[in-house]
Scaffold this active site. Structure first.
Site, PDB file in Angstrom:
ATOM      1  N   LYS A 213       0.850  -1.185   0.000  1.00 38.63           N
ATOM      2  CA  LYS A 213       0.000   0.000   0.000  1.00 38.63           C
ATOM      3  C   LYS A 213       0.887   1.237   0.000  1.00 38.63           C
ATOM      4  O   LYS A 213       1.915   1.264   0.663  1.00 38.63           O
ATOM      5  CB  LYS A 213      -0.880   0.012   1.251  1.00 38.63           C
ATOM      6  CG  LYS A 213      -1.875   1.150   1.267  1.00 38.63           C
ATOM      7  CD  LYS A 213      -2.623   1.382   2.563  1.00 38.63           C
ATOM      8  CE  LYS A 213      -3.036   0.199   3.337  1.00 38.63           C
ATOM      9  NZ  LYS A 213      -3.843   0.511   4.524  1.00 38.63           N
TER      10      LYS A 213
ATOM     11  N   CYS B 276       1.626  16.814  -8.228  1.00 33.14           N
ATOM     12  CA  CYS B 276       1.135  16.847  -9.603  1.00 33.14           C
ATOM     13  C   CYS B 276       2.192  17.439 -10.528  1.00 33.14           C
ATOM     14  O   CYS B 276       2.817  18.440 -10.199  1.00 33.14           O
ATOM     15  CB  CYS B 276      -0.152  17.681  -9.669  1.00 33.14           C
ATOM     16  SG  CYS B 276      -0.796  17.854 -11.343  1.00 33.14           S
TER      17      CYS B 276
END
Length: 103
Positions: free
Chosen positions: A51, A79
Site C-alpha cells: 500500500k 502533480c
C-alpha cells in the site's frame, strides 16, 4: 436433398454451441489474464509495496501545492500535469487536489 437437411440440423446447433463456448472462454481468459493490470489505477508508483501512503508536513506545502490524483505523475505525490495527457487520451476528467493556505 434430405441428406442436406439432416446435416444442417446437426451443423447449425454445433456451430452455435462452439461459437458460444469459444466466446465465453475468450471473455474469461481476457478478463482473467489480460485485463487485471488495466483495472489498476496505479500502474507505475511503488509497485513493490502493499500500500502506498504519503505524508506531507503542512509546513512543506507553503502557500499552495497540487497533489496528483491520476497516479501518472513523475513527481508523485505532487502533480506534474500528467493528468492532461491522460484526460486527452481517455476522455477522463481527473485533475489535481490543490491545497492552499487561507489568509
Amino acid at each position: 436433398m434430405e441428406k442436406c437437411k439432416d446435416n444442417l440440423l446437426v451443423v447449425g446447433p454445433v456451430a452455435v454451441t462452439l461459437g458460444l463456448v469459444s466466446g465465453i472462454l475468450g471473455y474469461y481468459l481476457a478478463h482473467r489474464y489480460c485485463c487485471k493490470k488495466m483495472r489498476w489505477i496505479n500502474q507505475t508508483q511503488a509497485k513493490d509495496k502493499d500500500k502506498i501512503v504519503n505524508t506531507v508536513d503542512i509546513e512543506d506545502i507553503g502557500e499552495k501545492q497540487a497533489f496528483c490524483r491520476c497516479w501518472k505523475s513523475k513527481k508523485f505525490p505532487y502533480c506534474d500535469g500528467s493528468h492532461n495527457k491522460h484526460n486527452q487520451d481517455t476522455g477522463d476528467n481527473v485533475g489535481p487536489l490543490i491545497v492552499k493556505k487561507v489568509n
